[in-house]
Motif scaffolding. Structure first.
Motif, mmCIF file in Angstrom:
data_model
loop_
_atom_site.group_PDB
_atom_site.id
_atom_site.type_symbol
_atom_site.label_atom_id
_atom_site.label_comp_id
_atom_site.label_asym_id
_atom_site.label_seq_id
_atom_site.Cartn_x
_atom_site.Cartn_y
_atom_site.Cartn_z
ATOM 1 N N ILE A 100 4.471 3.072 6.592
ATOM 2 C CA ILE A 100 4.429 2.236 7.800
ATOM 3 C C ILE A 100 5.004 0.873 7.456
ATOM 4 O O ILE A 100 4.529 0.203 6.534
ATOM 5 C CB ILE A 100 2.990 2.082 8.334
ATOM 6 C CG1 ILE A 100 2.408 3.446 8.725
ATOM 7 C CG2 ILE A 100 2.955 1.140 9.530
ATOM 8 C CD1 ILE A 100 1.599 4.101 7.626
ATOM 9 N N VAL A 101 6.033 0.467 8.198
ATOM 10 C CA VAL A 101 6.672 -0.825 8.001
ATOM 11 C C VAL A 101 6.371 -1.696 9.213
ATOM 12 O O VAL A 101 6.619 -1.291 10.352
ATOM 13 C CB VAL A 101 8.192 -0.679 7.816
ATOM 14 C CG1 VAL A 101 8.855 -2.053 7.715
ATOM 15 C CG2 VAL A 101 8.501 0.153 6.579
ATOM 16 N N LEU A 102 5.829 -2.876 8.969
ATOM 17 C CA LEU A 102 5.506 -3.823 10.028
ATOM 18 C C LEU A 102 6.429 -5.022 9.892
ATOM 19 O O LEU A 102 6.411 -5.713 8.871
ATOM 20 C CB LEU A 102 4.047 -4.272 9.923
ATOM 21 C CG LEU A 102 2.994 -3.155 9.889
ATOM 22 C CD1 LEU A 102 1.622 -3.728 9.582
ATOM 23 C CD2 LEU A 102 2.979 -2.387 11.198
ATOM 24 N N THR A 103 7.243 -5.263 10.909
ATOM 25 C CA THR A 103 8.161 -6.393 10.865
ATOM 26 C C THR A 103 7.787 -7.391 11.954
ATOM 27 O O THR A 103 7.072 -7.071 12.902
ATOM 28 C CB THR A 103 9.615 -5.937 11.064
ATOM 29 O OG1 THR A 103 9.791 -5.450 12.405
ATOM 30 C CG2 THR A 103 9.987 -4.838 10.077
ATOM 31 N N GLY A 104 8.298 -8.608 11.807
ATOM 32 C CA GLY A 104 8.018 -9.645 12.799
ATOM 33 C C GLY A 104 8.136 -11.015 12.173
ATOM 34 O O GLY A 104 8.196 -11.166 10.949
ATOM 35 N N ALA A 105 8.152 -12.003 13.022
ATOM 36 C CA ALA A 105 8.282 -13.384 12.552
ATOM 37 C C ALA A 105 7.048 -13.801 11.768
ATOM 38 O O ALA A 105 5.982 -13.179 11.871
ATOM 39 C CB ALA A 105 8.481 -14.321 13.750
ATOM 40 N N ASN A 106 7.202 -14.849 10.977
ATOM 41 C CA ASN A 106 6.048 -15.410 10.281
ATOM 42 C C ASN A 106 4.984 -15.812 11.304
ATOM 43 O O ASN A 106 5.292 -16.438 12.315
ATOM 44 C CB ASN A 106 6.463 -16.635 9.460
ATOM 45 C CG ASN A 106 7.326 -16.274 8.275
ATOM 46 O OD1 ASN A 106 7.172 -15.206 7.685
ATOM 47 N ND2 ASN A 106 8.243 -17.163 7.912
ATOM 48 N N GLY A 107 3.744 -15.453 11.040
ATOM 49 C CA GLY A 107 2.656 -15.769 11.955
ATOM 50 C C GLY A 107 2.455 -14.756 13.066
ATOM 51 O O GLY A 107 1.567 -14.938 13.909
ATOM 52 N N ALA A 108 3.243 -13.678 13.068
ATOM 53 C CA ALA A 108 3.120 -12.684 14.138
ATOM 54 C C ALA A 108 1.850 -11.853 14.017
ATOM 55 O O ALA A 108 1.366 -11.303 15.013
ATOM 56 C CB ALA A 108 4.345 -11.767 14.146
ATOM 57 N N GLY A 109 1.304 -11.738 12.811
ATOM 58 C CA GLY A 109 0.079 -10.958 12.627
ATOM 59 C C GLY A 109 0.236 -9.756 11.723
ATOM 60 O O GLY A 109 -0.635 -8.878 11.710
ATOM 61 N N LYS A 110 1.303 -9.708 10.942
ATOM 62 C CA LYS A 110 1.527 -8.562 10.053
ATOM 63 C C LYS A 110 0.424 -8.454 8.990
ATOM 64 O O LYS A 110 -0.152 -7.386 8.788
ATOM 65 C CB LYS A 110 2.903 -8.686 9.371
ATOM 66 C CG LYS A 110 4.072 -8.827 10.326
ATOM 67 C CD LYS A 110 5.396 -8.893 9.599
ATOM 68 C CE LYS A 110 5.538 -10.113 8.690
ATOM 69 N NZ LYS A 110 5.558 -11.393 9.458
ATOM 70 N N THR A 111 0.163 -9.572 8.337
ATOM 71 C CA THR A 111 -0.832 -9.562 7.264
ATOM 72 C C THR A 111 -2.222 -9.280 7.807
ATOM 73 O O THR A 111 -3.073 -8.715 7.102
ATOM 74 C CB THR A 111 -0.818 -10.906 6.509
ATOM 75 O OG1 THR A 111 0.502 -11.161 6.033
ATOM 76 C CG2 THR A 111 -1.773 -10.889 5.325
ATOM 77 N N ASN A 112 -2.485 -9.637 9.046
ATOM 78 C CA ASN A 112 -3.802 -9.372 9.638
ATOM 79 C C ASN A 112 -4.113 -7.882 9.639
ATOM 80 O O ASN A 112 -5.266 -7.472 9.447
ATOM 81 C CB ASN A 112 -3.862 -9.911 11.067
ATOM 82 C CG ASN A 112 -3.769 -11.425 11.117
ATOM 83 O OD1 ASN A 112 -3.965 -12.104 10.114
ATOM 84 N ND2 ASN A 112 -3.462 -11.960 12.293
ATOM 85 N N ILE A 113 -3.093 -7.060 9.875
ATOM 86 C CA ILE A 113 -3.300 -5.610 9.883
ATOM 87 C C ILE A 113 -3.626 -5.114 8.473
ATOM 88 O O ILE A 113 -4.539 -4.300 8.282
ATOM 89 C CB ILE A 113 -2.069 -4.899 10.457
ATOM 90 C CG1 ILE A 113 -1.905 -5.263 11.946
ATOM 91 C CG2 ILE A 113 -2.177 -3.382 10.287
ATOM 92 C CD1 ILE A 113 -0.634 -4.742 12.581
ATOM 93 N N LEU A 114 -2.900 -5.611 7.480
ATOM 94 C CA LEU A 114 -3.196 -5.213 6.103
ATOM 95 C C LEU A 114 -4.586 -5.687 5.684
ATOM 96 O O LEU A 114 -5.309 -4.979 4.975
ATOM 97 C CB LEU A 114 -2.148 -5.787 5.150
ATOM 98 C CG LEU A 114 -0.682 -5.405 5.380
ATOM 99 C CD1 LEU A 114 0.153 -5.769 4.159
ATOM 100 C CD2 LEU A 114 -0.518 -3.935 5.715
ATOM 101 N N GLU A 115 -4.956 -6.885 6.134
ATOM 102 C CA GLU A 115 -6.288 -7.386 5.806
ATOM 103 C C GLU A 115 -7.360 -6.466 6.390
ATOM 104 O O GLU A 115 -8.373 -6.190 5.731
ATOM 105 C CB GLU A 115 -6.478 -8.800 6.336
ATOM 106 C CG GLU A 115 -7.843 -9.380 5.999
ATOM 107 C CD GLU A 115 -8.066 -10.767 6.575
ATOM 108 O OE1 GLU A 115 -8.832 -11.540 5.979
ATOM 109 O OE2 GLU A 115 -7.472 -11.079 7.632
#
Length: 396
Positions: free
Chosen positions: A47-62
């Motif tokens: 699963i690859v999550l892309t998006g601008a900085n601050g979009a919430g990508k890391t929140n999903i991994l957290e």
């Protein structure tokens, strides 16, 4: 070596051994971080999550990192994880494939109106469990975050936490032993600081317990390193081998004598150091001062002296070696959470990493700001763009 077909099904060549893994089939977030509500259906591919900085990508991994015991990849307070538009509570639910069959896991937080107490709730197959440590029986995960890019250049404590998390994944009781040692250490220092004539009997009892737990903590770390070091030293294609060792007074004692002798030496040293520890306000020796030493296998150079790209490659090599070892020895490869993992990697290493991940068979979640960095995975991954608090599938 397995591959993934266009439908997300793992394809194992005839005669090859299928290594079982942990994998998330469905992830649901409620009032968590930037997401009032979110659901992701995973089909077996990376699963690859892309998006601008601050979009919430890391929140999903957290959120995924909270499906294993511990404080998650950010080590944040529970109250800080709530969506600022929600009631202060949050929840994470997941349908998981494990080597022993499917399971439903859930964890969350119910805000305390007094603001004085934070309690994390955990559910397994719809039933409440008393401790988050129960999650270790149903889920395995490891992660690499941008904050870890300086793991080898920064202080010892970060490397020790990294090491202990690896140990904890194999031996869930390790975290309790570490916490128990640290609690006794704090209590001993408090007695030394607050009393001109401390209770020597109680101090001796505390130091005896500290010595016993110190040996157990050190032994667990040494046992893992002894198994992991050969795999890590081999390297992975363009990723250099990592030479692993432990550096600390107790580790040196264990290298040169039996554990019982080391325990006696540590107990004696604690008693001798009481005055020194009292003045300094800290305990000068123990497993809390052990360092994970990493060297570049080809250059023989300390990781801290390697280039930024080489340090990132060494970190990746260690994490992948550990995942491979877990799959081989325990029959369950952990989920890998790779946050902005392409940073500091050239195209050659990037493509080699993606090819290795496919061959390893782990379920891997990757993030990045630019989907062009994941070109090698284009036909073998689910790619989502995060925008406006939701997911938009990219055409593959």
């Amino acid at each position: 070596m397995a591959t993934v077909d266009k439908n997300g099904e793992r394809v194992v060549p005839r005669g090859a051994v299928e290594i079982r893994r942990y994998a998330i089939n469905r992830l649901t977030l409620t009032h968590f971080r930037s997401y009032p509500s979110l659901r992701i259906e995973a089909d077996g591919r990376p699963i690859v999550l892309t998006g601008a900085n601050g979009a919430g990508k890391t929140n999903i991994l957290e959120a995924i990192s909270l499906l294993v015991p511990g404080r998650g990849l950010r080590r944040a307070k529970l109250s800080e994880m709530a969506n600022n538009q929600g009631p202060g509570d949050w929840g994470i639910a997941a349908k998981i494939t494990t080597p022993n069959g499917p399971v439903d896991l859930g964890t969350g937080f119910i805000a305390d109106s007094s603001g004085k107490r934070e309690k994390r709730l955990v559910r397994v197959d719809g039933e409440n469990v008393s401790s988050q440590s129960a999650l270790s029986a149903y889920m395995g995960a490891h992660w690499i975050t941008p904050q870890m890019d300086r793991l080898f250049a920064d202080g010892v404590s970060a490397r020790r936490r990294f090491l202990d998390r690896l140990v904890f994944a194999w031996d869930p009781a390790h975290a309790g032993r570490v916490q128990s040692f640290e609690q006794s250490m704090r209590e001993r220092l408090k007695i030394l600081k607050d009393h001109n004539q401390p209770d020597l009997g109680w101090l001796k009892t505390l130091e005896e317990g500290m010595a016993e737990r110190a040996m157990a903590v050190a032994a667990a770390r040494r046992e893992l390193i002894s198994r992991l070091a050969p795999s890590a030293a081999d390297g992975l294609g363009p990723f250099p081998g990592a030479l692993l060792s432990l550096h600390g007074e107790i580790d040196d004692w264990l290298d040169n004598g039996p554990a019982l002798e080391a325990e006696d030496r540590y107990r004696t040293k604690l008693a001798a150091d009481r005055g020194h520890d009292k003045v300094a306000g800290r305990t000068h020796s123990g497993p809390h001062r052990t360092d994970l030493v990493v060297r570049h296998a080809v250059k023989g150079q300390a990781a801290a002296l390697c280039s930024t790209g080489e340090q990132k490659a060494l970190l990746i090599a260690i994490v992948l070696a550990n995942a491979t070892l877990r799959g081989r020895e325990e029959g369950g490869i952990p989920v890998l959470l790779l946050d902005e993992v392409t940073a500091h990697l050239d195209e050659h290493r990037r493509d080699a990493l993606f090819n290795h991940l496919i061959g390893l068979g782990a379920q891997v979640w990757l993030t990045g700001t630019d989907d062009s960095l994941f070109g090698t995975l284009k036909d073998q991954a689910q790619i989502f763009e995060i925008c406006n608090g939701g997911l938009k599938p990219n055409a593959n």
